[in-house]
Design a protein around this motif. Structure first.
Motif, mmCIF file in Angstrom:
data_model
loop_
_atom_site.group_PDB
_atom_site.id
_atom_site.type_symbol
_atom_site.label_atom_id
_atom_site.label_comp_id
_atom_site.label_asym_id
_atom_site.label_seq_id
_atom_site.Cartn_x
_atom_site.Cartn_y
_atom_site.Cartn_z
ATOM 1 N N CYS A 1 0.813 -1.217 0.000
ATOM 2 C CA CYS A 1 0.000 0.000 0.000
ATOM 3 C C CYS A 1 0.850 1.271 0.000
ATOM 4 O O CYS A 1 0.377 2.342 0.407
ATOM 5 C CB CYS A 1 -0.940 0.007 1.206
ATOM 6 N N ALA A 2 2.084 1.175 -0.451
ATOM 7 C CA ALA A 2 2.956 2.346 -0.489
ATOM 8 C C ALA A 2 2.312 3.460 -1.304
ATOM 9 O O ALA A 2 1.847 3.244 -2.428
ATOM 10 C CB ALA A 2 4.310 1.973 -1.084
ATOM 11 N N GLY A 3 2.251 4.662 -0.724
ATOM 12 C CA GLY A 3 1.688 5.820 -1.406
ATOM 13 C C GLY A 3 0.201 5.969 -1.283
ATOM 14 O O GLY A 3 -0.352 7.008 -1.650
ATOM 15 N N ARG A 4 -0.498 4.971 -0.754
ATOM 16 C CA ARG A 4 -1.947 5.056 -0.638
ATOM 17 C C ARG A 4 -2.332 5.725 0.677
ATOM 18 O O ARG A 4 -1.621 5.637 1.677
ATOM 19 C CB ARG A 4 -2.595 3.657 -0.718
ATOM 20 N N VAL A 5 -3.481 6.392 0.639
ATOM 21 C CA VAL A 5 -4.037 7.023 1.834
ATOM 22 C C VAL A 5 -5.280 6.242 2.231
ATOM 23 O O VAL A 5 -6.210 6.072 1.426
ATOM 24 C CB VAL A 5 -4.379 8.503 1.583
ATOM 25 N N VAL A 6 -5.282 5.764 3.466
ATOM 26 C CA VAL A 6 -6.314 4.839 3.942
ATOM 27 C C VAL A 6 -7.021 5.425 5.153
ATOM 28 O O VAL A 6 -6.365 5.896 6.089
ATOM 29 C CB VAL A 6 -5.696 3.481 4.313
ATOM 30 N N VAL A 7 -8.343 5.382 5.146
ATOM 31 C CA VAL A 7 -9.162 5.786 6.285
ATOM 32 C C VAL A 7 -9.743 4.530 6.919
ATOM 33 O O VAL A 7 -10.313 3.682 6.214
ATOM 34 C CB VAL A 7 -10.304 6.723 5.842
ATOM 35 N N VAL A 8 -9.604 4.406 8.234
ATOM 36 C CA VAL A 8 -10.187 3.280 8.961
ATOM 37 C C VAL A 8 -11.069 3.837 10.069
ATOM 38 O O VAL A 8 -10.586 4.572 10.937
ATOM 39 C CB VAL A 8 -9.105 2.368 9.574
ATOM 40 N N THR A 9 -12.357 3.489 10.058
ATOM 41 C CA THR A 9 -13.251 3.939 11.123
ATOM 42 C C THR A 9 -13.258 2.922 12.261
ATOM 43 O O THR A 9 -12.999 1.735 12.058
ATOM 44 C CB THR A 9 -14.685 4.154 10.612
ATOM 45 N N GLY A 10 -13.540 3.404 13.463
ATOM 46 C CA GLY A 10 -13.520 2.522 14.621
ATOM 47 C C GLY A 10 -12.160 1.914 14.840
ATOM 48 O O GLY A 10 -12.032 0.749 15.243
ATOM 49 N N ALA A 11 -11.105 2.705 14.598
ATOM 50 C CA ALA A 11 -9.742 2.160 14.575
ATOM 51 C C ALA A 11 -8.996 2.345 15.886
ATOM 52 O O ALA A 11 -7.786 2.130 15.932
ATOM 53 C CB ALA A 11 -8.947 2.809 13.436
ATOM 54 N N GLY A 12 -9.694 2.722 16.945
ATOM 55 C CA GLY A 12 -9.018 2.932 18.215
ATOM 56 C C GLY A 12 -8.729 1.657 18.978
ATOM 57 O O GLY A 12 -7.857 1.635 19.853
ATOM 58 N N ARG A 13 -9.465 0.592 18.657
ATOM 59 C CA ARG A 13 -9.323 -0.658 19.404
ATOM 60 C C ARG A 13 -9.608 -1.840 18.469
ATOM 61 O O ARG A 13 -10.103 -1.672 17.371
ATOM 62 C CB ARG A 13 -10.313 -0.714 20.571
ATOM 63 N N ALA B 1 -1.683 -2.453 10.415
ATOM 64 C CA ALA B 1 -1.262 -3.275 9.285
ATOM 65 C C ALA B 1 -1.127 -2.441 8.018
ATOM 66 O O ALA B 1 -0.191 -2.636 7.225
ATOM 67 C CB ALA B 1 -2.251 -4.422 9.070
ATOM 68 N N PHE B 2 -2.050 -1.509 7.793
ATOM 69 C CA PHE B 2 -1.941 -0.636 6.623
ATOM 70 C C PHE B 2 -0.680 0.222 6.709
ATOM 71 O O PHE B 2 0.030 0.411 5.717
ATOM 72 C CB PHE B 2 -3.174 0.260 6.507
ATOM 73 N N ALA B 3 -0.409 0.754 7.906
ATOM 74 C CA ALA B 3 0.791 1.567 8.074
ATOM 75 C C ALA B 3 2.040 0.741 7.809
ATOM 76 O O ALA B 3 2.991 1.198 7.151
ATOM 77 C CB ALA B 3 0.827 2.155 9.484
ATOM 78 N N ALA C 1 -7.074 -13.729 17.484
ATOM 79 C CA ALA C 1 -6.390 -12.440 17.479
ATOM 80 C C ALA C 1 -6.894 -11.595 16.313
ATOM 81 O O ALA C 1 -6.980 -12.079 15.173
ATOM 82 C CB ALA C 1 -4.886 -12.640 17.352
ATOM 83 N N PRO C 2 -7.252 -10.337 16.553
ATOM 84 C CA PRO C 2 -7.765 -9.500 15.458
ATOM 85 C C PRO C 2 -6.754 -9.306 14.333
ATOM 86 O O PRO C 2 -7.145 -9.072 13.180
ATOM 87 C CB PRO C 2 -8.107 -8.173 16.153
ATOM 88 N N GLU C 3 -5.466 -9.417 14.646
ATOM 89 C CA GLU C 3 -4.435 -9.251 13.619
ATOM 90 C C GLU C 3 -4.523 -10.295 12.514
ATOM 91 O O GLU C 3 -3.984 -10.090 11.415
ATOM 92 C CB GLU C 3 -3.050 -9.300 14.277
ATOM 93 N N ASN C 4 -5.211 -11.421 12.765
ATOM 94 C CA ASN C 4 -5.371 -12.449 11.731
ATOM 95 C C ASN C 4 -6.257 -11.972 10.581
ATOM 96 O O ASN C 4 -6.157 -12.491 9.458
ATOM 97 C CB ASN C 4 -5.997 -13.710 12.329
ATOM 98 N N VAL C 5 -7.141 -11.031 10.864
ATOM 99 C CA VAL C 5 -8.097 -10.550 9.855
ATOM 100 C C VAL C 5 -7.464 -9.505 8.945
ATOM 101 O O VAL C 5 -7.810 -9.386 7.764
ATOM 102 C CB VAL C 5 -9.346 -9.971 10.559
ATOM 103 N N SER C 6 -6.522 -8.735 9.472
ATOM 104 C CA SER C 6 -6.018 -7.545 8.779
ATOM 105 C C SER C 6 -5.303 -7.815 7.454
ATOM 106 O O SER C 6 -5.409 -6.982 6.542
ATOM 107 C CB SER C 6 -5.118 -6.751 9.719
#
Length: 304
Positions: A5-17, A26-28, A227-232
């Motif tokens: 995703c280099a160069g892309r701008v991504v918005v994630v809602t509900g991303a605090g937890r 993961a996007f970062a 683990a939520p990281e499995n979905v990302s």
């Protein structure tokens, strides 16, 4: 920057937890610049007095990535519009929207109040529609200006939306609505170069660790399937240019298991060519049901 995703701008809602936080990180890590949205409410949607969006954005920056926080309510027109504006003002573009925000107010139907119904439908379904609408308007303008965006939207449904879940009539209805919204948006936005997909994840979050405590706890050793990281990883791929040609699909993802959901499709059929009588249509319905695949069990109802 490097990564899918280099160069892309991504918005994630509900991303605090939970899932949203895992997606943002993961996007970062994949090279994206991230707008981290979270309203900071409690599990039931009431004010929580925290600002987890800022904490996650700071975590990304501390790791060498780029991120800004947004703490607006995306289930309002102004909140959703300001979410898109934040991406454009901070980074000059918007490439991917991940709709993830929501909360629970679980009750059995006979105890489910109208306010609890409205609040959950608003948070999940309206909270998907409004960011999607404002992002789509931006991408349409980009397409008409000849800039041809490779826009991506990843919506968040649930197994509750696909099969139902006891005590979650409001949540299940909202999540089912998100699937239908995904299908419509995918068809309508294709002309602008935008792909829209949905996931139905199973992972340990604030919303699941209490409702499904028996299956959500982390193991002492070995693979942590919840683990939520499995979905990302799937979300990052769907939000990247590498997913070109994939749109209008729903993926179920849990631990190491990935499924493409096939949704509603026409099964056994009979056509009389004329109006059915009451008794004969009943007999025919029973015959067709005997030929049809048995539906999956509603979550919490035991085996089908």
């Amino acid at each position: 920057m490097s990564g899918i995703c280099a160069g892309r701008v991504v918005v994630v809602t509900g991303a605090g937890r939970g899932l949203g936080r895992a997606h943002a990180l993961a996007f970062a890590a994949a090279g994206a610049r991230v707008v981290v949205n979270d309203l900071g409410v409690r599990l039931d949607g009431e004010p929580g007095g925290e600002n987890p969006a800022r904490a996650v954005a700071a975590e990304i920056r501390a790791a060498g990535g780029e991120a800004v926080a947004h703490d607006g309510d995306v289930a309002t027109g102004e909140g959703a519009a300001s979410l898109v504006r934040t991406a454009l003002e901070a980074y000059g573009r918007l490439d991917t929207l991940v709709n993830n925000a929501g909360f629970l107010r679980d009750r059995m139907l006979v105890n489910l109040g109208e306010d609890d119904w409205d609040a959950v439908l608003r948070a999940h379904l309206k909270g998907h529609f409004l960011p999607l609408r404002h992002a789509a308007a931006h991408w349409r303008a980009e397409a008409k200006s000849g800039r041809g965006p490779a826009g991506r939207v990843v919506n968040t449904s649930s197994g509750a939306g696909l099969l139902g879940s006891l005590g979650q009539g409001n949540y299940s209805a909202a999540k089912a609505g998100i699937v239908a919204l995904t299908l419509v948006a995918a068809a309508e936005l294709d002309r602008y170069g935008v792909q829209v997909n949905a996931i139905a994840p199973a992972a340990r979050t604030r919303m699941t660790e209490r409702a499904f405590a028996g299956t959500m706890s982390a193991p002492a050793t070995g693979f942590d399937a919840m683990a939520p990281e499995n979905v990302s990883p799937l979300v990052v791929w769907l939000g990247s240019a590498a997913s070109a040609g994939v749109s209008g699909r729903v993926f179920e993802v849990e631990g190491g298991r990935l499924s493409v959901m096939e949704g509603w499709h026409r099964g056994p059929t009979a056509d009389k060519g004329a109006r059915w009588g009451v008794e004969e249509v009943g007999e025919e319905a029973l015959r067709l049901l005997a030929e049809a695949a048995r539906p999956g069990a509603v979550y919490g109802a035991g085996p089908g």
